[in-house]
Scaffold this motif. Sequence first.
Motif, PDB file in Angstrom:
ATOM      1  N   VAL A   5       0.843  -1.188   0.000  1.00 21.77           N
ATOM      2  CA  VAL A   5       0.000   0.000   0.000  1.00 21.77           C
ATOM      3  C   VAL A   5       0.885   1.248   0.000  1.00 21.77           C
ATOM      4  O   VAL A   5       1.812   1.354   0.779  1.00 21.77           O
ATOM      5  CB  VAL A   5      -0.926   0.005   1.242  1.00 21.77           C
ATOM      6  CG1 VAL A   5      -1.764   1.264   1.269  1.00 21.77           C
ATOM      7  CG2 VAL A   5      -1.813  -1.234   1.229  1.00 21.77           C
ATOM      8  N   HIS A   8      -1.729   6.407   1.993  1.00 20.73           N
ATOM      9  CA  HIS A   8      -2.329   6.212   3.317  1.00 20.73           C
ATOM     10  C   HIS A   8      -3.090   7.466   3.740  1.00 20.73           C
ATOM     11  O   HIS A   8      -2.799   8.558   3.260  1.00 20.73           O
ATOM     12  CB  HIS A   8      -1.238   5.935   4.351  1.00 20.73           C
ATOM     13  CG  HIS A   8      -0.310   4.830   3.953  1.00 20.73           C
ATOM     14  ND1 HIS A   8      -0.534   3.517   4.281  1.00 20.73           N
ATOM     15  CD2 HIS A   8       0.838   4.853   3.234  1.00 20.73           C
ATOM     16  CE1 HIS A   8       0.451   2.773   3.785  1.00 20.73           C
ATOM     17  NE2 HIS A   8       1.290   3.552   3.148  1.00 20.73           N
ATOM     18  N   PRO A   9      -3.995   7.333   4.704  1.00 19.04           N
ATOM     19  CA  PRO A   9      -4.566   8.539   5.303  1.00 19.04           C
ATOM     20  C   PRO A   9      -3.459   9.302   6.028  1.00 19.04           C
ATOM     21  O   PRO A   9      -2.532   8.690   6.543  1.00 19.04           O
ATOM     22  CB  PRO A   9      -5.611   7.995   6.288  1.00 19.04           C
ATOM     23  CG  PRO A   9      -5.277   6.558   6.489  1.00 19.04           C
ATOM     24  CD  PRO A   9      -4.535   6.105   5.271  1.00 19.04           C
ATOM     25  N   HIS A  33      -9.499   0.996   4.997  1.00 19.21           N
ATOM     26  CA  HIS A  33      -8.084   1.087   4.613  1.00 19.21           C
ATOM     27  C   HIS A  33      -7.215   0.341   5.626  1.00 19.21           C
ATOM     28  O   HIS A  33      -6.327  -0.421   5.254  1.00 19.21           O
ATOM     29  CB  HIS A  33      -7.636   2.547   4.519  1.00 19.21           C
ATOM     30  CG  HIS A  33      -6.150   2.696   4.395  1.00 19.21           C
ATOM     31  ND1 HIS A  33      -5.487   2.596   3.192  1.00 19.21           N
ATOM     32  CD2 HIS A  33      -5.190   2.872   5.328  1.00 19.21           C
ATOM     33  CE1 HIS A  33      -4.192   2.725   3.389  1.00 19.21           C
ATOM     34  NE2 HIS A  33      -3.982   2.900   4.683  1.00 19.21           N
ATOM     35  N   CYS A  37      -4.214  -2.516   5.372  1.00 22.29           N
ATOM     36  CA  CYS A  37      -2.894  -1.888   5.456  1.00 22.29           C
ATOM     37  C   CYS A  37      -2.214  -2.159   6.799  1.00 22.29           C
ATOM     38  O   CYS A  37      -2.542  -1.516   7.799  1.00 22.29           O
ATOM     39  CB  CYS A  37      -3.037  -0.386   5.235  1.00 22.29           C
ATOM     40  SG  CYS A  37      -1.469   0.485   5.344  1.00 22.29           S
ATOM     41  N   HIS A  39       0.689  -1.283   7.820  1.00 22.70           N
ATOM     42  CA  HIS A  39       1.369  -0.075   8.287  1.00 22.70           C
ATOM     43  C   HIS A  39       0.430   0.771   9.155  1.00 22.70           C
ATOM     44  O   HIS A  39       0.783   1.196  10.260  1.00 22.70           O
ATOM     45  CB  HIS A  39       1.859   0.737   7.080  1.00 22.70           C
ATOM     46  CG  HIS A  39       2.394   2.091   7.425  1.00 22.70           C
ATOM     47  ND1 HIS A  39       3.641   2.274   7.986  1.00 22.70           N
ATOM     48  CD2 HIS A  39       1.840   3.321   7.305  1.00 22.70           C
ATOM     49  CE1 HIS A  39       3.828   3.569   8.195  1.00 22.70           C
ATOM     50  NE2 HIS A  39       2.763   4.226   7.791  1.00 22.70           N
ATOM     51  N   CYS A  40      -0.774   1.018   8.660  1.00 21.26           N
ATOM     52  CA  CYS A  40      -1.710   1.858   9.404  1.00 21.26           C
ATOM     53  C   CYS A  40      -2.338   1.116  10.587  1.00 21.26           C
ATOM     54  O   CYS A  40      -2.789   1.740  11.545  1.00 21.26           O
ATOM     55  CB  CYS A  40      -2.780   2.423   8.475  1.00 21.26           C
ATOM     56  SG  CYS A  40      -2.115   3.697   7.385  1.00 21.26           S
TER      57      CYS A  40
HETATM   58 ZN   LIG Z   1      -2.085   2.743   5.408  1.00 21.80          ZN
END
Ligand SMILES: [Zn+2]
Length: 228
Positions: A5, A8-9, A33, A37, A39-40
């Motif tokens: 991804v 991202h936001p 999301h 994702c 990461h988030c």
């Molecule tokens: Zn993300």
Amino acid sequence: MTHAVKFHPGLMLLEQYVEGSLSADVALAVSAHIDLCPHCQQLSKDITNDQAAVLAEQAVIERDSSQEWQQMLDFITNQPRSAGADSQRSALPQLASVTVNGKTFEIPRALARLAEKQNKWLHLGGIATAKLPTADKQHVSLLYIDKGTEVPNHTHLGLEMTLVLAGKIVDENGEYGVGDLLINSPDDTHTPRTLADEDCLCLSVLSAPLKFNKGLTRLLNPLQQFFY
Ligand SMILES: [Zn+2]
């Protein structure tokens, strides 16, 4: 299979999400999301812990209201996501899917219950939308774009969030794959399209109607209503 991804936001959006201060519809896009994702997922956990730590510090200073801060602390740690998106999450099935244009797509758990209640698909050319019945007055829909299809050039009177759920979208600014979150403000103009050999499914959240720029306005008017 695994797509890295890239979009991202922003941090502020994630913080507001964790605080529960976003509108339910925007929170839904962020929540979906995060489902896609890693990461988030990690970042929102970190933010949750940071906010809990800040509250705990305040609590030391304001010992007298200890019961109150404990409640707040419990609230933050138990409900890291906005109520609209999260309160339904625990009861959701692991997998959910939608079928459009003869194809079945897996969708994030955050969308499962809403997708069950989706309105029927409206088709126009290579594009199809199905509204999701959310509580907010913003406009949340699933957006399907057949391969080799261009969405007419448009600007946004408000915020447009598009989360790619399957396939890819290309616009003037880049290429977006599964999990990528595009956020377009009123200043942005873009012409999203799919690749020649792959269709695409997205989640779309609009806070105001699209405004189409080119071509015969009268012809595009139905399209505007279609998207809104
Ligand atoms: Zn993300």
